[in-house]
Write an enzyme that holds these catalytic residues in place. Structure first.
Site, short mmCIF file in Angstrom:
data_model
loop_
_atom_site.label_atom_id
_atom_site.label_comp_id
_atom_site.label_asym_id
_atom_site.label_seq_id
_atom_site.Cartn_x
_atom_site.Cartn_y
_atom_site.Cartn_z
N ASN A 7 31.90 51.63 28.90
CA ASN A 7 32.08 50.68 27.80
C ASN A 7 32.02 49.25 28.37
OD1 ASN A 7 33.42 48.86 26.04
ND2 ASN A 7 34.11 50.58 24.83
N HIS A 10 34.14 44.49 27.70
CA HIS A 10 34.94 43.47 28.39
C HIS A 10 34.10 42.45 29.14
CE1 HIS A 10 38.60 44.93 27.00
NE2 HIS A 10 38.86 45.85 27.90
N HIS A 43 31.12 48.21 21.37
CA HIS A 43 31.76 48.17 20.05
C HIS A 43 31.36 46.86 19.38
CE1 HIS A 43 35.88 48.66 17.76
NE2 HIS A 43 34.88 48.41 16.93
N ARG A 45 32.30 44.75 16.81
CA ARG A 45 33.43 44.59 15.89
C ARG A 45 33.03 43.66 14.74
NH1 ARG A 45 38.58 46.22 18.53
NH2 ARG A 45 39.52 45.43 16.65
N ARG A 49 34.34 39.64 18.26
CA ARG A 49 35.16 38.96 19.27
C ARG A 49 34.59 39.09 20.68
NH1 ARG A 49 40.52 42.70 19.49
NH2 ARG A 49 40.56 42.15 17.29
N GLU A 70 30.22 52.01 19.05
CA GLU A 70 31.49 52.20 18.36
C GLU A 70 31.52 51.23 17.18
OE1 GLU A 70 34.61 51.34 21.07
OE2 GLU A 70 34.09 52.98 22.40
N THR A 101 41.13 49.26 20.28
CA THR A 101 41.34 50.31 19.28
C THR A 101 42.60 51.10 19.64
OG1 THR A 101 38.94 50.47 19.27
CG2 THR A 101 40.13 52.16 18.07
N GLU A 151 35.63 62.22 19.47
CA GLU A 151 36.15 61.65 20.72
C GLU A 151 37.66 61.67 20.58
OE1 GLU A 151 34.44 58.00 22.30
OE2 GLU A 151 36.39 57.49 23.19
N HIS A 191 40.00 56.33 26.03
CA HIS A 191 41.08 55.36 25.90
C HIS A 191 42.08 55.49 27.05
CE1 HIS A 191 43.57 52.29 23.96
NE2 HIS A 191 44.55 52.92 24.57
N1 PXP Z 1 36.61 55.01 23.35
C1 PXP Z 1 36.83 54.26 22.24
C2 PXP Z 1 36.51 54.85 20.92
C3 PXP Z 1 37.34 52.95 22.35
O1 PXP Z 1 37.55 52.23 21.24
C4 PXP Z 1 37.60 52.41 23.62
C5 PXP Z 1 38.10 51.01 23.75
O2 PXP Z 1 37.13 50.13 23.36
C6 PXP Z 1 37.32 53.21 24.74
C7 PXP Z 1 36.86 54.51 24.58
C8 PXP Z 1 37.54 52.71 26.14
O3 PXP Z 1 38.89 52.53 26.36
P1 PXP Z 1 39.39 51.85 27.71
O4 PXP Z 1 38.87 50.44 27.70
O5 PXP Z 1 40.87 51.95 27.62
O6 PXP Z 1 38.79 52.65 28.84
#
Ligand code: PXP
Length: 244
Positions: A7, A10, A43, A45, A49, A70, A101, A151, A191
């Site tokens: 992901n 960030h 994602h 959003r 952001r 996402e 999330t 997921e 997550h």
């Molecule tokens: N899966 C989903 C659906 C998410 O919303 C997120 C956070 O954006 C992640 C995975 C990744 O989570 P983390 O950044 O805590 O690894």
């Protein structure tokens, strides 16, 4: 073997701290692919952001592994997904005030609104996944409204304070996988998964994909993205439960 979705949100978060053009999440996606990522996750959003519309288009152009978007079920975002055609859309709940999330989608409560989004995007050839908590009724409801994958929110495991809490969370995930497979769903996880906690959750049999963001991007600040992704891939190949 569990596949790895990286992901890259960030990276865009850092860029948005100055509203400039670096670092570029599309570059991060290229580096993540060179490190062995099986999937790039982002994602888009509603409040934009971090990842913006240009990033989504750039990712679609340059990602040649699986692309996982996402998203909420807001009309505007659904229209973008329908044009963009990522490989997979993961529907997530979205609140303006949250940092990330914070839990799963309530598929049972919002089935009437979710079902038409699932069928509209599936008609476009996109695979639909629901980000939900490992609650059997939510899993069964996800299959019923037409999702092909779920997921499972791994937050209760990641945030567990004691070994006893961890065991309960791992047990719930394991049951969730069983219920998901019985309902014909592919089961992913995500997550709060980190280099330190990935082993126990990867050792549960039946996950096919993890989506990991914060921990990989944090490590990439010091090692570079390629190495950070390679390290997580190595941990997954070491700890993924053998398939029967
Ligand atoms: N899966 C989903 C659906 C998410 O919303 C997120 C956070 O954006 C992640 C995975 C990744 O989570 P983390 O950044 O805590 O690894």
């Amino acid at each position: 073997m569990i596949t790895l979705g990286v992901n890259i949100d960030h990276v865009a978060t850092v860029r948005q701290a100055r509203r400039t053009d670096e670092p570029d999440p599309a570059w991060a996606a290229v580096e993540a692919q060179l490190g062995g990522a099986d999937c790039i996750t982002f994602h888009l959003r509603e409040d934009r952001r971090h990842v913006n519309d240009r990033d989504a288009r750039a990712l679609k152009e340059i990602v040649n592994v699986k692309l996982n978007m996402e998203m909420s079920i807001a009309d505007e975002i659904v229209a973008i997904a329908s044009d963009l055609l990522p490989t997979q859309c993961t529907l997530v709940p979205e609140k303006r005030e949250e940092l990330t999330t914070e839990g799963g989608l309530d598929v049972i409560r919002h089935a009437d609104r979710i079902a038409p989004v699932v069928s509209r995007l599936r008609e476009r050839g996109i695979v639909l996944s629901a980000f939900i908590e490992p609650i059997p009724k939510q899993i069964e409801a996800s299959a019923k409204v037409g999702f092909q994958a779920i997921e499972l929110w791994t937050g209760s495991y990641a945030h567990a304070k004691t070994d006893a809490e961890k065991m309960v969370a791992l047990g719930e995930l394991s049951t969730g996988i069983e219920v998901g497979h019985r309902a014909g769903l592919e089961v992913h996880g995500g997550h709060g998964i980190t280099y330190r906690n990935v082993a126990d959750v990867a050792e549960i049999e039946g996950f096919s994909e993890f989506n990991i963001g914060h921990s990989i991007i944090s490590r990439a600040m010091f090692t570079g993205m390629r190495e950070a992704v390679q390290e997580m891939k190595d941990l997954l190949s070491l700890h993924s439960a053998e398939e029967m």
